[in-house]
Design an enzyme around this catalytic site. Structure first.
Site, short mmCIF file in Angstrom:
data_model
loop_
_atom_site.label_atom_id
_atom_site.label_comp_id
_atom_site.label_asym_id
_atom_site.label_seq_id
_atom_site.Cartn_x
_atom_site.Cartn_y
_atom_site.Cartn_z
N SER A 111 -0.11 87.26 60.48
CA SER A 111 -1.51 86.55 60.88
C SER A 111 -1.48 85.04 62.07
O SER A 111 -2.16 85.35 62.85
CB SER A 111 -2.15 86.04 59.96
OG SER A 111 -1.90 84.57 59.37
N LYS B 285 -2.98 78.87 58.83
CA LYS B 285 -4.19 79.40 60.09
C LYS B 285 -4.55 77.76 61.25
O LYS B 285 -4.28 77.21 60.72
CB LYS B 285 -5.24 80.19 59.85
CG LYS B 285 -5.46 81.12 58.91
CD LYS B 285 -5.56 82.24 59.26
CE LYS B 285 -5.10 83.80 58.91
NZ LYS B 285 -4.11 83.90 57.85
#
Length: 144
Positions: free
Chosen positions: A65, A102
């Site tokens: 990701s 993230k």
């Protein structure tokens, strides 16, 4: 719900403090350059990459990701818990029982966890979530 990449954790004791030999010869990534005197010294990655030993830990990335930010599967992250979690920092977070890494997006009183891969969706953090920012990524160690 989309699967989040997992992280396996290391404590600083697992990274050797003994220095490896560092050859300070200015290795060229372009046209080869003749090297005169080669200076060798010991190099400790803890000294080079860790600002605060008491608040730093290591984690290995598992997932794709964050590839747009240069964080690839199996990269080793250096994470510092003493750095303020602010907009646009890359953070290791605990969200609803799982760890994830993230980019933080903080705007208009909202917090989002932004992936760096178009195949993944942003995650909005709300009061309903069990959410803790564990630390900020300061360095990435890659294998070739």
């Amino acid at each position: 719900m989309q699967a989040r990449p997992s992280l396996s954790f290391f404590t600083p004791e697992f990274i050797p403090n003994a220095g490896a030999v560092f050859v300070d010869a200015g290795i060229s990534a372009g046209i080869p350059v003749a090297v005169g005197d080669i200076n060798e010294e010991c190099l400790s990655l803890d000294v080079e990459l860790v600002r605060n030993k008491e608040t730093t830990f290591y984690a290995r990335v598992s997932g794709q990701s964050m590839i747009g930010a240069g964080l690839d599967d199996n990269d080793l992250l250096v994470i510092d818990r003493s750095i303020s979690a602010t907009h646009n920092k890359i953070a290791v977070c605990f969200l609803d029982g799982e760890f994830t890494v993230k980019r933080l997006k903080v705007e208009n009183g909202e917090v989002w966890l932004q992936p760096e891969n178009p195949n993944y969706s942003s995650i909005q953090v709300t009061e309903a979530n069990d959410f803790v920012i564990w630390g900020i990524v300061t360095n990435v160690i890659k294998r070739v």
